[in-house]
Design a protein around this motif. Sequence first.
Motif, PDB file in Angstrom:
ATOM      1  N   ALA A   1       1.366  -8.442 -12.274  1.00 32.24           N
ATOM      2  CA  ALA A   1       0.675  -7.042 -12.220  1.00 32.24           C
ATOM      3  C   ALA A   1       1.155  -6.543 -11.060  1.00 32.24           C
ATOM      4  O   ALA A   1       1.244  -5.438 -11.015  1.00 32.24           O
ATOM      5  N   ALA A   2       1.358  -7.319 -10.095  1.00 29.88           N
ATOM      6  CA  ALA A   2       2.068  -6.566  -8.862  1.00 29.88           C
ATOM      7  C   ALA A   2       3.232  -6.043  -9.027  1.00 29.88           C
ATOM      8  O   ALA A   2       3.525  -4.685  -8.504  1.00 29.88           O
ATOM      9  N   ALA A   3       4.262  -6.604  -9.945  1.00 30.33           N
ATOM     10  CA  ALA A   3       5.581  -5.798 -10.409  1.00 30.33           C
ATOM     11  C   ALA A   3       5.162  -4.573 -11.015  1.00 30.33           C
ATOM     12  O   ALA A   3       5.677  -3.670 -10.637  1.00 30.33           O
ATOM     13  N   SER A   4       4.522  -4.778 -11.954  1.00 29.26           N
ATOM     14  CA  SER A   4       3.857  -3.470 -12.996  1.00 29.26           C
ATOM     15  C   SER A   4       3.484  -2.352 -12.180  1.00 29.26           C
ATOM     16  O   SER A   4       3.360  -1.090 -12.109  1.00 29.26           O
ATOM     17  N   ALA A   5       2.531  -2.632 -10.988  1.00 24.67           N
ATOM     18  CA  ALA A   5       1.775  -1.762 -10.254  1.00 24.67           C
ATOM     19  C   ALA A   5       2.736  -1.071  -9.472  1.00 24.67           C
ATOM     20  O   ALA A   5       2.065   0.007  -9.032  1.00 24.67           O
ATOM     21  N   ILE A   6       3.864  -1.418  -9.235  1.00 24.90           N
ATOM     22  CA  ILE A   6       4.785  -0.605  -8.336  1.00 24.90           C
ATOM     23  C   ILE A   6       5.899  -0.060  -9.075  1.00 24.90           C
ATOM     24  O   ILE A   6       6.404   0.673  -8.821  1.00 24.90           O
ATOM     25  N   ALA A   7       6.283  -0.556 -10.456  1.00 16.33           N
ATOM     26  CA  ALA A   7       7.404  -0.053 -11.131  1.00 16.33           C
ATOM     27  C   ALA A   7       7.122   0.732 -12.286  1.00 16.33           C
ATOM     28  O   ALA A   7       7.732   1.797 -12.618  1.00 16.33           O
ATOM     29  N   PHE A   8       5.879   0.795 -12.656  1.00 15.96           N
ATOM     30  CA  PHE A   8       5.382   1.629 -13.963  1.00 15.96           C
ATOM     31  C   PHE A   8       5.495   2.897 -13.510  1.00 15.96           C
ATOM     32  O   PHE A   8       5.264   3.212 -12.178  1.00 15.96           O
ATOM     33  N   ASN A   9       5.991   3.863 -14.357  1.00 16.53           N
ATOM     34  CA  ASN A   9       6.246   5.370 -14.026  1.00 16.53           C
ATOM     35  C   ASN A   9       6.900   5.353 -12.805  1.00 16.53           C
ATOM     36  O   ASN A   9       6.767   6.569 -12.046  1.00 16.53           O
ATOM     37  N   GLN A  10       7.995   4.673 -12.674  1.00 17.78           N
ATOM     38  CA  GLN A  10       8.777   4.549 -11.523  1.00 17.78           C
ATOM     39  C   GLN A  10       8.249   4.694 -10.034  1.00 17.78           C
ATOM     40  O   GLN A  10       8.599   5.130  -9.106  1.00 17.78           O
ATOM     41  N   GLY A  11       7.018   4.068 -10.261  1.00 19.15           N
ATOM     42  CA  GLY A  11       6.166   4.097  -8.847  1.00 19.15           C
ATOM     43  C   GLY A  11       5.440   5.619  -8.640  1.00 19.15           C
ATOM     44  O   GLY A  11       4.853   5.748  -7.532  1.00 19.15           O
ATOM     45  N   GLU A  12       5.670   6.369  -9.472  1.00 21.49           N
ATOM     46  CA  GLU A  12       5.192   7.600  -9.158  1.00 21.49           C
ATOM     47  C   GLU A  12       3.899   7.648  -9.872  1.00 21.49           C
ATOM     48  O   GLU A  12       3.556   8.326 -10.837  1.00 21.49           O
ATOM     49  N   VAL A  13       2.746   7.062  -9.147  1.00 24.97           N
ATOM     50  CA  VAL A  13       1.457   6.884  -9.792  1.00 24.97           C
ATOM     51  C   VAL A  13       0.469   6.755  -8.316  1.00 24.97           C
ATOM     52  O   VAL A  13       0.887   6.235  -7.187  1.00 24.97           O
ATOM     53  N   CYS A  14      -0.510   7.581  -8.508  1.00 25.76           N
ATOM     54  CA  CYS A  14      -1.349   7.781  -7.738  1.00 25.76           C
ATOM     55  C   CYS A  14      -1.958   6.539  -7.206  1.00 25.76           C
ATOM     56  O   CYS A  14      -2.263   6.225  -6.044  1.00 25.76           O
ATOM     57  N   THR A  15      -2.334   5.781  -8.188  1.00 24.13           N
ATOM     58  CA  THR A  15      -2.847   4.459  -7.868  1.00 24.13           C
ATOM     59  C   THR A  15      -1.843   3.221  -7.712  1.00 24.13           C
ATOM     60  O   THR A  15      -2.034   2.000  -7.541  1.00 24.13           O
ATOM     61  N   ALA A  16      -0.457   3.564  -7.388  1.00 22.82           N
ATOM     62  CA  ALA A  16       0.382   2.579  -7.278  1.00 22.82           C
ATOM     63  C   ALA A  16       0.216   1.379  -6.376  1.00 22.82           C
ATOM     64  O   ALA A  16      -0.381   1.518  -5.314  1.00 22.82           O
ATOM     65  N   GLY A  17       0.114   0.198  -6.962  1.00 22.43           N
ATOM     66  CA  GLY A  17      -0.226  -0.767  -5.916  1.00 22.43           C
ATOM     67  C   GLY A  17       0.971  -0.891  -4.967  1.00 22.43           C
ATOM     68  O   GLY A  17       1.686  -2.073  -4.893  1.00 22.43           O
ATOM     69  N   SER A  18       0.947  -0.205  -3.950  1.00 29.30           N
ATOM     70  CA  SER A  18       2.223  -0.178  -2.958  1.00 29.30           C
ATOM     71  C   SER A  18       2.187  -0.983  -2.032  1.00 29.30           C
ATOM     72  O   SER A  18       3.037  -1.237  -1.272  1.00 29.30           O
ATOM     73  N   ARG A  19       0.852  -1.461  -1.563  1.00 27.42           N
ATOM     74  CA  ARG A  19       0.691  -2.441  -0.551  1.00 27.42           C
ATOM     75  C   ARG A  19       0.191  -3.900  -1.158  1.00 27.42           C
ATOM     76  O   ARG A  19      -0.709  -3.909  -1.644  1.00 27.42           O
ATOM     77  N   LEU A  20       1.008  -4.791  -1.211  1.00 29.45           N
ATOM     78  CA  LEU A  20       0.731  -6.068  -1.604  1.00 29.45           C
ATOM     79  C   LEU A  20       0.342  -7.125  -0.434  1.00 29.45           C
ATOM     80  O   LEU A  20       0.985  -7.313   0.358  1.00 29.45           O
TER      81      LEU A  20
END
Length: 497
Positions: A289-308
């Motif tokens: 989930a952490a990988a998908s949270a930052i890579a899905f849609n190239q990370g161009e997501v308002c809810t990107a999980g950018s801080r793990l």
Amino acid sequence: MTDLTLAQWQQRAESLKIESRAFIDGKYCEAVCSQRFECISPVDGRVLAHVSSCDSADADLAVAAARRVFEAGDWSRKAPAQRKKVLIRFSELLLEHREELALLETLDMGKPISDSLNIDVAGSANAIRWSAEAIDKVYDEVAPTPHDQLGLVTREAVGVVAAIVPWNFPLMMASWKLGPALATGNSIVLKPSEKSPLTAIRVAQLALDAGLPAGVLNVVPGYGHTIGKALGLHMDVDTVVFTGSTRTAKQLMIYAGESNMKRVWLEAGGKSPNIVFADAPDLKAAAEAAASAIAFNQGEVCTAGSRLLVEGSIKNTFLPMVVDALKGWTAGNPLDPATNVGALVDTQQMSTVLSYIESGQSGGAKLVTGGKRVLEESGGTYVEPTIFDGVTNAMKIAQEEIFGPVLSVITFADAEEAVRIANDTQYGLAAAVWTRDISKAHLTAKALRAGSVWVNQYDGGDMTAPFGGFKQSGNGRDKSIHAFDKYTELKATWIKL
Ligand code: NAD
């Protein structure tokens, strides 16, 4: 997944007819100034279209058309069940044109075609349908008045809504506004991002085909901030609904104050924390989930999980699992149905992302994987999914929204520290918590200052729950029945009996 192959998508891309004009009062038209701007595909750098560049003159025309039809009542006074019927047809037409719309979306903003089909177009159709189906099931209220009074509490459409949307989920962000705005009887002027205007332009015709009266939905693309500013300052726009950056969101509040105090509803940026405690029920699921949270849609997501945020005691076990999971996310041709990481939206966004990667390195964080531009020979704008370890929350890469596939890994000692770090941001859009301790899950979820909190998953949710931000991530909510609040005014009518 789709049955079409890469070669078939490429062939369709070659023969795709692209409408690139504004849509005002039920017709496609040139901008009043006749200016156009280049719409460049991030897939390979080619010019897709020359799009009408609207300015304040077009804003005036679109708002006047929207106002005229609103006052005439062709849509605003239709029975909710009638509006429902038209909007359900609109949703069906989106699905009937699913491949065309997905192709436009992918060529225009670089996201993988499988996502465009299965997430963007499918999600947009669902958003419209959901609001449509709800609208003849919501009731107004009768106030608890004295015996000789009748107090009606009713909701009325606000009137003319300007919807200003971003480029990361162009059709879906527009649909989150169109569904409730149209269902409640408003007229709309939709302003897509200059980086991805094509699906908004196309669906205006589909809405008309579905039976929406001319003038109810107008689409005004434009280069730069000119047209958005004109709508923000317009004296005859009743409400602005916005999704985009916090910077622009603040500007829209200023415009409202400088003009007619129009209502301003904002869905803005995020820097979401994804907190993994040592007692997470399934570390492999958390890593994936952490990988998908930052890579899905190239990370161009308002809810990107950018801080793990990882509990210190499991960092050395968990981080390699995340690195491993991220290997499943590789940048490739977005027209290939197997691709899961596409191109960043344009060269400007790619430079921004690369400069944050440089900042991470020069700021003392450790680059664990990724970090480079790739597939340069394609002419497109691709960046590898990237992980930084050893990040402190004060670093620029941990504080600013990168809007690209760049993950910052931060360790914490206990729940208190995790919450403190998680909340130490100007944003408050989303957060996640992984733990098998139900009390810790609830207490942490309560302590997190965010509009959406996920437990033992990342990015869950559907149309049934509201979506939006605390703090500088915005106000108001998209999705669910709560979204209707943005598009209606409450009226109290007192009748003396
Ligand atoms: P942006 O703020 O640059 O642009 C958004 C829209 O505003 C575009 O249509 C743009 O043309 C327009 N705009 C720009 N300047 C304007 C001005 N001065 N007046 C009026 N309109 C103006 O944002 P973006 O780069 O397109 O989108 C990325 C941002 O959107 C990120 O911050 C992301 O987090 C945010 N976002 C938020 C959500 C959410 O639901 N909270 C969802 C998706 C994206």
